[in-house]
Design a protein around this motif. Structure first.
Motif, PDB file in Angstrom:
ATOM      1  N   ASP A 165     -10.036   5.290   3.640  1.00  0.00           N
ATOM      2  CA  ASP A 165      -9.969   4.930   2.220  1.00  0.00           C
ATOM      3  C   ASP A 165      -9.406   3.524   1.995  1.00  0.00           C
ATOM      4  OD1 ASP A 165     -10.693   7.608   0.916  1.00  0.00           O
ATOM      5  OD2 ASP A 165      -9.120   8.167   2.327  1.00  0.00           O
ATOM      6  N   TYR A 168      -1.475   7.778   7.891  1.00  0.00           N
ATOM      7  CA  TYR A 168      -1.491   6.372   8.293  1.00  0.00           C
ATOM      8  C   TYR A 168      -1.691   6.254   9.802  1.00  0.00           C
ATOM      9  CZ  TYR A 168      -0.029   1.490   8.732  1.00  0.00           C
ATOM     10  OH  TYR A 168       0.000   0.148   8.996  1.00  0.00           O
ATOM     11  N   ASP A 207       8.331  11.781  -1.683  1.00  0.00           N
ATOM     12  CA  ASP A 207       7.038  12.015  -1.037  1.00  0.00           C
ATOM     13  C   ASP A 207       7.150  11.971   0.490  1.00  0.00           C
ATOM     14  OD1 ASP A 207       5.727  12.397  -3.404  1.00  0.00           O
ATOM     15  OD2 ASP A 207       4.975  10.344  -3.574  1.00  0.00           O
ATOM     16  N   LYS A 260       1.521  12.414   0.930  1.00  0.00           N
ATOM     17  CA  LYS A 260       0.738  11.542   0.057  1.00  0.00           C
ATOM     18  C   LYS A 260      -0.224  10.626   0.811  1.00  0.00           C
ATOM     19  CE  LYS A 260       2.086  12.869  -4.000  1.00  0.00           C
ATOM     20  NZ  LYS A 260       2.748  14.102  -3.562  1.00  0.00           N
ATOM     21  N   MET A 261      -0.113  10.540   2.140  1.00  0.00           N
ATOM     22  CA  MET A 261      -1.034   9.693   2.882  1.00  0.00           C
ATOM     23  C   MET A 261      -0.953   9.986   4.373  1.00  0.00           C
ATOM     24  SD  MET A 261       0.998   6.026   2.717  1.00  0.00           S
ATOM     25  CE  MET A 261       0.046   5.230   3.973  1.00  0.00           C
ATOM     26  N   PRO A 295      -5.334  10.125   0.913  1.00  0.00           N
ATOM     27  CA  PRO A 295      -5.949   8.888   1.392  1.00  0.00           C
ATOM     28  C   PRO A 295      -5.648   8.666   2.872  1.00  0.00           C
ATOM     29  CG  PRO A 295      -3.969   8.387   0.151  1.00  0.00           C
ATOM     30  CD  PRO A 295      -4.158   9.874   0.047  1.00  0.00           C
ATOM     31  N   GLN A 349       2.647   1.743  -3.275  1.00  0.00           N
ATOM     32  CA  GLN A 349       1.719   2.071  -4.354  1.00  0.00           C
ATOM     33  C   GLN A 349       1.322   3.543  -4.307  1.00  0.00           C
ATOM     34  OE1 GLN A 349       1.067  -0.301  -6.555  1.00  0.00           O
ATOM     35  NE2 GLN A 349      -0.221   0.951  -7.880  1.00  0.00           N
ATOM     36  N   LEU A 350       1.208   4.078  -3.101  1.00  0.00           N
ATOM     37  CA  LEU A 350       0.737   5.461  -2.932  1.00  0.00           C
ATOM     38  C   LEU A 350       1.861   6.498  -2.963  1.00  0.00           C
ATOM     39  CD1 LEU A 350      -1.920   4.923  -0.112  1.00  0.00           C
ATOM     40  CD2 LEU A 350      -2.372   5.442  -2.517  1.00  0.00           C
ATOM     41  N   CYS A 351       3.095   6.076  -2.688  1.00  0.00           N
ATOM     42  CA  CYS A 351       4.191   7.035  -2.539  1.00  0.00           C
ATOM     43  C   CYS A 351       5.306   6.789  -3.555  1.00  0.00           C
ATOM     44  CB  CYS A 351       4.781   6.944  -1.132  1.00  0.00           C
ATOM     45  SG  CYS A 351       3.615   7.349   0.184  1.00  0.00           S
ATOM     46  N   VAL A 388      -5.189   5.757   5.453  1.00  0.00           N
ATOM     47  CA  VAL A 388      -4.926   4.322   5.511  1.00  0.00           C
ATOM     48  C   VAL A 388      -4.977   3.899   6.975  1.00  0.00           C
ATOM     49  CG1 VAL A 388      -3.290   2.480   4.985  1.00  0.00           C
ATOM     50  CG2 VAL A 388      -3.471   4.470   3.462  1.00  0.00           C
ATOM     51  N   PHE A 426      -8.446   0.758  -6.624  1.00  0.00           N
ATOM     52  CA  PHE A 426      -7.183   0.693  -5.893  1.00  0.00           C
ATOM     53  C   PHE A 426      -6.670  -0.735  -5.811  1.00  0.00           C
ATOM     54  CE2 PHE A 426      -4.637   0.450  -1.937  1.00  0.00           C
ATOM     55  CZ  PHE A 426      -3.612   1.298  -2.331  1.00  0.00           C
ATOM     56  N   VAL A 448       0.830  -1.206   0.000  1.00  0.00           N
ATOM     57  CA  VAL A 448       0.000   0.000   0.000  1.00  0.00           C
ATOM     58  C   VAL A 448       0.864   1.254   0.000  1.00  0.00           C
ATOM     59  CG1 VAL A 448      -1.592   1.378   1.413  1.00  0.00           C
ATOM     60  CG2 VAL A 448      -2.038  -1.053   1.032  1.00  0.00           C
TER      61      VAL A 448
END
Length: 406
Positions: A196, A149, A99, A146-147, A176, A93-95, A178, A223, A90
């Motif tokens: 998300d 968490y 980032d 970018k996220m 997002p 994939q997002l970063c 997470v 996703f 995850v």
């Protein structure tokens, strides 16, 4: 409505190849095709119901993924060979390089180590903070973030994340959220609260028998498909593939999850309440003394309780080790990491599951070396368990017999 996810899970019915009540296990690594064109289309992801190679997908893994999506109320879910397989896929994939991630400071030690020590190889930086301080979260966001968490209930300090509030911050900044929901399946439904992406280590409560390692990513169909993309999907290219036999056994164990979670929570609540009355330093989201009690109460599904994890601080690592050894000797559980087993498991996280976190940071976040994390089991007579645990505490002079709750 609070039973919806468990009802959706119960309503899933699969028939085995010969009409069995359990789906047949896809015990193949590769699959045949009648035509070369169908193989090409399947490789490109354009063919429903066809399988190419088990690292890409298998019927057993898809059955389990559907059940987990029903559990969390998401469109889709991808299973992996471990919880860390899900987490790392995850994040990657997002970063991209350069980032930034905002993360709770109290998370599983492996996740912390990956973010702090491994991601720097790619120039990805992480800001660790108190996730319960919403102002700090908002202020930490940068153009490179970018996220966000967090864990629903954090490992090991049992801090409670305000998922709805964090979701509002994330959506305002088009990020997002997470959430690792390993500690609280069914008790908390992060997707319903605005998360998300939801991650689990299936190794723990969801499987419940401490006989395998697995993970899952729950989220939107888009996703989950992006994670499986053969050209740039982190889930596909990192190769964290769950074995079909294990997927099948986890799916069967999931059928009793709702019963087990209620009992884990009931037993943990009883022990936490009574040990707090005895004057011990106990942390459990079900106690009014817990700083996140009202948040947990507001966002939980009440019929499943506050979860099966409690912590107890017995002052020193010497006390902690002596107590855990004595409890194991007296058959109260196992001195072991992990959680969600039918027997109680206990460990000192500062020297085990959170040992990746430097000692100075452990101290700053309140992770004392006398802290014991208990994953409370499915004991039928929890009053007896309480009495036996209390006797251990008295015999080691951790608990003063004069202060005992009678």
């Amino acid at each position: 409505m609070s039973h919806k996810n468990s009802n959706d899970l119960q309503d899933l019915q699969y028939f085995g190849e010969y009409g069995g009540v359990n789906p047949s296990i896809s015990d193949s690594s590769t699959y045949t095709f009648i035509s070369a064109k169908t193989m090409f289309d399947t490789f490109e992801g354009n063919t429903e119901g066809c399988y190419l190679y088990s690292r890409h997908s298998s019927p057993s893994n898809l059955y389990l993924g559907e059940a987990l999506a029903a559990l969390e109320g998401t469109e889709s879910a991808n299973v992996t060979a471990s919880g860390m397989g899900a987490i790392t896929a995850v994040i990657l994939q997002l970063c991209n390089s350069g980032d930034h991630i905002i993360s709770s400071r109290t998370i599983y030690g492996g996740t912390y180590a990956f973010m702090k020590n491994f991601l720097i190889k790619f120039g990805i930086k992480t800001t660790f903070l108190d996730i319960t301080d919403l102002d700090a979260v908002a202020k930490a966001i940068t153009p490179k973030t970018k996220m966000i968490y967090c864990e629903s209930v954090s490992n090991p300090l049992l801090e409670v994340a305000d998922i709805s509030a964090l979701s509002r911050i994330a959506k305002k900044n088009e990020l997002p959220l997470v959430v690792d929901n390993t500690f609280s399946p069914l008790s908390v439904s992060p997707a319903k609260l605005g998360a998300d992406v939801i991650i689990h280590s299936l190794t723990k409560f969801i499987n419940g028998t401490s006989d395998c390692v697995a993970g899952v990513v729950c989220g939107t169909t888009d996703f989950c498909l992006s994670l499986k993309d053969v050209n740039n999907g982190a889930g596909m290219l990192l190769g964290s593939t769950l074995d079909s036999l294990r997927a099948s056994s986890i799916l069967k164990n999931m059928r009793t999850l709702h019963i087990r979670m209620k009992k884990h929570s009931e037993n943990a609540q009883y022990l936490a309440e009574n040990f707090e009355k005895d004057g011990l330093r106990v942390v459990y989201p079900g106690l009014p003394s817990h700083p996140g009690h009202l948040i947990m109460e507001d966002q939980m599904n009440p019929e499943y309780g506050y979860g099966g994890l409690i912590t107890m601080d017995v002052g020193t690592i010497e006390n902690a080790n002596a107590l855990m050894e004595l409890m194991q000797e007296r058959k109260l559980g196992y001195l072991a990491v992990s959680l969600g087993f039918y027997k109680t498991l206990f460990s000192a996280p500062g020297s085990s599951t959170s040992s990746e976190i430097p000692l100075e940071e452990q101290k700053e976040m309140g992770l004392g070396n006398g802290l014991i994390r208990f994953s409370i089991g499915l004991d039928d007579d929890i009053q007896r368990t309480y009495s036996l645990m209390k006797k251990c505490l008295i015999d080691l002079n951790i608990l003063d017999i004069k202060s005992i709750n009678v």
